[in-house]
Scaffold this motif. Structure first.
Motif, PDB file in Angstrom:
ATOM      1  N   ALA A   1       1.186  -1.484   0.059  1.00 42.70           N
ATOM      2  CA  ALA A   1       0.001   0.081  -0.571  1.00 42.70           C
ATOM      3  C   ALA A   1       1.360   1.331   0.304  1.00 42.70           C
ATOM      4  O   ALA A   1       0.711   1.470  -0.879  1.00 42.70           O
ATOM      5  CB  ALA A   1      -0.686   0.272   1.097  1.00 42.70           C
ATOM      6  N   LEU A   2       2.399   1.194   1.070  1.00 41.91           N
ATOM      7  CA  LEU A   2       2.893   2.970   0.597  1.00 41.91           C
ATOM      8  C   LEU A   2       3.723   2.388  -0.448  1.00 41.91           C
ATOM      9  O   LEU A   2       3.578   3.811  -1.076  1.00 41.91           O
ATOM     10  CB  LEU A   2       3.773   2.730   1.840  1.00 41.91           C
ATOM     11  CG  LEU A   2       3.343   2.131   2.997  1.00 41.91           C
ATOM     12  CD1 LEU A   2       4.684   2.433   4.103  1.00 41.91           C
ATOM     13  CD2 LEU A   2       2.256   4.127   3.399  1.00 41.91           C
ATOM     14  N   ARG A   3       3.317   1.214  -0.929  1.00 38.74           N
ATOM     15  CA  ARG A   3       4.532   1.533  -2.622  1.00 38.74           C
ATOM     16  C   ARG A   3       3.095   1.739  -3.259  1.00 38.74           C
ATOM     17  O   ARG A   3       3.752   3.619  -4.511  1.00 38.74           O
ATOM     18  CB  ARG A   3       4.339  -0.117  -2.863  1.00 38.74           C
ATOM     19  CG  ARG A   3       5.479   0.021  -4.369  1.00 38.74           C
ATOM     20  CD  ARG A   3       5.929  -1.647  -5.192  1.00 38.74           C
ATOM     21  NE  ARG A   3       5.525  -1.256  -6.690  1.00 38.74           N
ATOM     22  CZ  ARG A   3       5.158  -2.179  -6.989  1.00 38.74           C
ATOM     23  NH1 ARG A   3       4.229  -2.396  -6.029  1.00 38.74           N
ATOM     24  NH2 ARG A   3       5.232  -2.447  -7.609  1.00 38.74           N
ATOM     25  N   LEU A   4       2.067   2.004  -3.617  1.00 35.63           N
ATOM     26  CA  LEU A   4       1.694   2.151  -4.469  1.00 35.63           C
ATOM     27  C   LEU A   4       1.427   4.204  -3.790  1.00 35.63           C
ATOM     28  O   LEU A   4       0.859   5.082  -4.896  1.00 35.63           O
ATOM     29  CB  LEU A   4       0.262   1.665  -4.525  1.00 35.63           C
ATOM     30  CG  LEU A   4      -1.379   1.941  -5.094  1.00 35.63           C
ATOM     31  CD1 LEU A   4      -0.755   1.803  -6.245  1.00 35.63           C
ATOM     32  CD2 LEU A   4      -2.714   1.612  -4.813  1.00 35.63           C
ATOM     33  N   ARG A   5       1.302   4.225  -2.720  1.00 36.16           N
ATOM     34  CA  ARG A   5       0.680   5.651  -2.627  1.00 36.16           C
ATOM     35  C   ARG A   5       2.349   6.847  -2.960  1.00 36.16           C
ATOM     36  O   ARG A   5       1.659   7.430  -3.090  1.00 36.16           O
ATOM     37  CB  ARG A   5       1.107   5.662  -0.515  1.00 36.16           C
ATOM     38  CG  ARG A   5       0.791   7.102  -0.294  1.00 36.16           C
ATOM     39  CD  ARG A   5       0.917   7.136   1.435  1.00 36.16           C
ATOM     40  NE  ARG A   5       0.750   8.492   2.041  1.00 36.16           N
ATOM     41  CZ  ARG A   5       0.533   8.655   3.112  1.00 36.16           C
ATOM     42  NH1 ARG A   5       0.240   7.651   3.751  1.00 36.16           N
ATOM     43  NH2 ARG A   5       1.131   9.605   3.345  1.00 36.16           N
ATOM     44  N   GLU A   6       3.447   5.947  -3.246  1.00 34.78           N
ATOM     45  CA  GLU A   6       4.203   6.548  -3.432  1.00 34.78           C
ATOM     46  C   GLU A   6       4.604   7.433  -4.658  1.00 34.78           C
ATOM     47  O   GLU A   6       4.760   8.155  -4.885  1.00 34.78           O
ATOM     48  CB  GLU A   6       5.892   5.886  -2.558  1.00 34.78           C
ATOM     49  CG  GLU A   6       6.752   6.283  -3.587  1.00 34.78           C
ATOM     50  CD  GLU A   6       8.337   6.223  -2.727  1.00 34.78           C
ATOM     51  OE1 GLU A   6       9.622   6.116  -3.190  1.00 34.78           O
ATOM     52  OE2 GLU A   6       7.944   4.484  -2.100  1.00 34.78           O
ATOM     53  N   HIS A   7       4.019   5.714  -5.621  1.00 32.20           N
ATOM     54  CA  HIS A   7       4.000   5.791  -7.175  1.00 32.20           C
ATOM     55  C   HIS A   7       2.781   7.366  -6.918  1.00 32.20           C
ATOM     56  O   HIS A   7       2.847   7.591  -8.080  1.00 32.20           O
ATOM     57  CB  HIS A   7       3.291   4.911  -7.650  1.00 32.20           C
ATOM     58  CG  HIS A   7       3.676   4.851  -8.917  1.00 32.20           C
ATOM     59  ND1 HIS A   7       4.821   4.542  -9.805  1.00 32.20           N
ATOM     60  CD2 HIS A   7       2.350   5.108 -10.170  1.00 32.20           C
ATOM     61  CE1 HIS A   7       4.342   4.314 -10.972  1.00 32.20           C
ATOM     62  NE2 HIS A   7       3.108   4.153 -11.244  1.00 32.20           N
ATOM     63  N   LEU A   8       1.670   7.351  -6.639  1.00 32.80           N
ATOM     64  CA  LEU A   8       0.814   7.975  -6.698  1.00 32.80           C
ATOM     65  C   LEU A   8       1.278   9.677  -6.472  1.00 32.80           C
ATOM     66  O   LEU A   8       0.683  10.145  -7.645  1.00 32.80           O
ATOM     67  CB  LEU A   8      -0.384   8.170  -5.621  1.00 32.80           C
ATOM     68  CG  LEU A   8      -1.081   6.173  -6.697  1.00 32.80           C
ATOM     69  CD1 LEU A   8      -2.140   6.201  -5.279  1.00 32.80           C
ATOM     70  CD2 LEU A   8      -1.884   6.228  -7.892  1.00 32.80           C
ATOM     71  N   ASP A   9       2.059   9.754  -5.396  1.00 30.32           N
ATOM     72  CA  ASP A   9       2.221  10.767  -5.047  1.00 30.32           C
ATOM     73  C   ASP A   9       3.285  11.487  -6.468  1.00 30.32           C
ATOM     74  O   ASP A   9       3.813  12.509  -6.598  1.00 30.32           O
ATOM     75  CB  ASP A   9       3.415  11.400  -3.821  1.00 30.32           C
ATOM     76  CG  ASP A   9       2.582  10.552  -2.188  1.00 30.32           C
ATOM     77  OD1 ASP A   9       1.579  10.728  -2.559  1.00 30.32           O
ATOM     78  OD2 ASP A   9       3.107  10.366  -1.342  1.00 30.32           O
ATOM     79  N   GLY A  10       3.956  10.310  -7.030  1.00 30.39           N
ATOM     80  CA  GLY A  10       4.660  10.421  -7.700  1.00 30.39           C
ATOM     81  C   GLY A  10       4.250  11.466  -8.763  1.00 30.39           C
ATOM     82  O   GLY A  10       4.821  12.321  -9.779  1.00 30.39           O
ATOM     83  N   LEU A  11       3.152  10.829  -9.502  1.00 30.77           N
ATOM     84  CA  LEU A  11       2.121  11.151 -10.282  1.00 30.77           C
ATOM     85  C   LEU A  11       1.250  12.862 -10.301  1.00 30.77           C
ATOM     86  O   LEU A  11       1.515  13.548 -10.823  1.00 30.77           O
ATOM     87  CB  LEU A  11       1.047  10.158 -10.971  1.00 30.77           C
ATOM     88  CG  LEU A  11       1.016   9.092 -11.540  1.00 30.77           C
ATOM     89  CD1 LEU A  11       0.163   7.961 -11.249  1.00 30.77           C
ATOM     90  CD2 LEU A  11       2.060   8.844 -12.217  1.00 30.77           C
ATOM     91  N   GLY A  12       2.004  12.347  -8.585  1.00 32.90           N
ATOM     92  CA  GLY A  12       0.871  13.998  -8.653  1.00 32.90           C
ATOM     93  C   GLY A  12       2.097  15.464  -8.533  1.00 32.90           C
ATOM     94  O   GLY A  12       1.064  16.174  -9.518  1.00 32.90           O
ATOM     95  N   ARG A  13       3.706  14.647  -8.585  1.00 26.77           N
ATOM     96  CA  ARG A  13       4.185  15.673  -8.623  1.00 26.77           C
ATOM     97  C   ARG A  13       5.189  15.583  -9.865  1.00 26.77           C
ATOM     98  O   ARG A  13       5.200  16.872 -10.845  1.00 26.77           O
ATOM     99  CB  ARG A  13       5.727  14.835  -7.507  1.00 26.77           C
ATOM    100  CG  ARG A  13       5.698  15.163  -6.224  1.00 26.77           C
ATOM    101  CD  ARG A  13       6.969  14.735  -5.808  1.00 26.77           C
ATOM    102  NE  ARG A  13       7.092  13.680  -6.290  1.00 26.77           N
ATOM    103  CZ  ARG A  13       7.436  12.625  -5.071  1.00 26.77           C
ATOM    104  NH1 ARG A  13       6.607  12.648  -4.345  1.00 26.77           N
ATOM    105  NH2 ARG A  13       7.213  11.755  -5.115  1.00 26.77           N
ATOM    106  N   ARG A  14       4.528  15.123 -10.986  1.00 20.86           N
ATOM    107  CA  ARG A  14       4.527  15.431 -11.847  1.00 20.86           C
ATOM    108  C   ARG A  14       3.409  16.109 -12.743  1.00 20.86           C
ATOM    109  O   ARG A  14       4.133  17.143 -13.987  1.00 20.86           O
ATOM    110  CB  ARG A  14       4.436  13.660 -12.687  1.00 20.86           C
ATOM    111  CG  ARG A  14       5.024  14.105 -14.519  1.00 20.86           C
ATOM    112  CD  ARG A  14       4.787  12.462 -14.720  1.00 20.86           C
ATOM    113  NE  ARG A  14       3.412  11.952 -15.001  1.00 20.86           N
ATOM    114  CZ  ARG A  14       3.068  10.823 -15.587  1.00 20.86           C
ATOM    115  NH1 ARG A  14       4.100   9.813 -15.998  1.00 20.86           N
ATOM    116  NH2 ARG A  14       1.390  10.548 -15.525  1.00 20.86           N
ATOM    117  N   GLY A  15       2.639  16.418 -12.119  1.00 20.01           N
ATOM    118  CA  GLY A  15       1.763  17.396 -12.899  1.00 20.01           C
ATOM    119  C   GLY A  15       1.175  16.599 -13.811  1.00 20.01           C
ATOM    120  O   GLY A  15       1.422  15.899 -15.121  1.00 20.01           O
TER     121      GLY A  15
END
Length: 409
Positions: free
Chosen positions: A132-146
């Motif tokens: 779940a934390l791995r998915l969260r980190e990936h979604l955070d990355g998508l958000g930072r990408r814009g």
């Protein structure tokens, strides 16, 4: 020598079972050890919230079991040998073998890929805290990408629905799609399904019904009808399976790996092993297999406790009610569905939806968290001494002269 009880797995079922045994059996006769791979208790029912970006306080198991007399052993169970009464544990020090007289098997379940290529390599899941934390980190990355991104949630069960709605609500910049083999939550009542569809529309979730995924790739999924769907994050929620440890150890299991148990949660092949929670293939009072759920963890854990105490002390074994009352489904933080079922596990026409259902589920989760943090609370204050023939008394038997030890709560 003390009777050695080893509980493997400290989820809802294992934690409750260990606490109840510690409360009811005298420490003069028994030694209880809990083995778990992680130091913290994992609220599996809320891992979709963790993945979506919400912070979930995690009580440490050392604090949970403090003052109970239960020994905590951190490590990953690698093998179970019921013939020798041995559990092998791998840890930072290289591991060891733990001997037991009674084993409570509560290792739970994990994501099932059903043989679909690419799931293990490219898909995310919410069946464990690390994933779940791995998915969260990936979604955070998508958000930072814009510019957002596209999230595909594969699976038409309750986990898929909760995951899709939670991500869509918490991260509105993302485009979320739910891919279902059939109709999402087909076992709900018509009214509840209508509410679910309205919730998906409100959250902007695209629902693709009757769509079967044949392969998962790094940036897309391929469907059986030839459709290719682009994906920045594919979340696999299409079912659960059991670790093959039980089968490898020679325990009788179903095709899905669940341990076959009798009415008291005792293994039908090895009487010194009890299975609880997702690991157990247990029939409810309606004759149907109990589903993998928090409620089932509670019922089976309590029944196993009653059986173990009865066998060890020579007391009559009480039968706990094994029922399946219904489903509590969260649709984000402010919406939900409470669907009750009949004795045949069929959805009743009536249901509760909206904020009221969300509050009910939040209350249930809060009670579960409190119960886990106080695993010995609410049990009888009489700790029983073991009978001279501990472990050999037949189910339903009673020993009127069995000793008890009175203690304070």
């Amino acid at each position: 020598m003390k009777h050695r009880i080893v509980v493997i797995g400290a989820g809802y079922a294992g934690t409750h079972a260990a606490g109840h045994l510690a409360r009811r059996l005298s420490p003069a006769d028994t030694a209880i050890t809990v083995v778990n791979a992680e130091p913290d208790f994992v609220e599996r029912l809320r891992l979709h919230q963790l993945a979506a970006g919400q912070d979930l306080p995690a009580p440490t198991l050392a604090d949970v079991f403090a003052g109970t007399g239960i020994r905590l052993r951190l490590g990953r169970v690698t093998t179970v040998d019921p013939e020798r009464g041995i559990v092998t544990v791998a840890d930072a020090d290289g591991g060891a073998e733990l001997a037991y007289d009674t084993l409570v098997y509560a290792l739970g379940s994990h994501v099932a890929d059903h043989g679909v290529p690419g799931v293990a390599e490219h898909a995310f899941d919410v069946t464990g805290r690390p994933s779940a934390l791995r998915l969260r980190e990936h979604l955070d990355g998508l958000g930072r990408r814009g510019g957002g991104g596209r999230v595909l949630v594969v699976g038409d069960g309750l986990t898929g629905i909760e995951t899709a709605t939670e991500i869509a609500e918490s991260r509105p910049a993302l485009s979320v799609a739910l891919i279902a083999d059939g109709e999402p939550a087909a076992r709900l009542s018509p009214g509840a399904r209508s509410h679910l569809r309205r919730a998906c529309d409100r959250l902007g979730i695209t629902v693709l019904e009757h769509t079967r995924v044949e392969a998962v790739e790094a940036t897309r999924v391929r469907c059986a009808d030839g459709t290719v769907l682009a994906s920045d994050a594919t979340v696999w929620t299409a079912g659960f399976t059991i670790d093959p440890i039980a089968a490898a150890g020679g325990l009788e299991v179903t095709d899905s790996g669940r341990i076959v148990v009798d009415r008291t949660m005792r293994s039908v092949s090895h009487p010194n092993v009890y299975a609880v929670g997702d690991s157990a293939y247990a029939l409810g009072d309606n004759g149907l297999p109990l589903p993998m759920s928090c409620a089932t963890a509670g019922y089976t854990g309590r029944q196993a406790t009653e059986a173990i105490v009865g066998h060890l002390t020579g007391r009559r074994i009480e039968h706990v009610k094994l029922s399946y009352a219904g489903n509590h489904i969260s649709l984000g933080r402010k919406d939900g569905i409470l669907q009750m079922v009949d004795d045949e596990a069929r959805a009743k026409p009536t249901y509760v939806a909206g904020r009221k259902a969300a509050r009910i589920k939040a209350g249930i989760l809060a009670m579960s968290r409190w119960a886990v943090s106080h695993p010995t609370f609410g049990m009888p204050t009489r700790r029983h001494r073991l009978a001279a023939t501990a472990g050999t008394a037949p189910a339903g038997s009673a020993a009127p002269d069995a000793a008890t030890e009175t203690t304070t709560a």
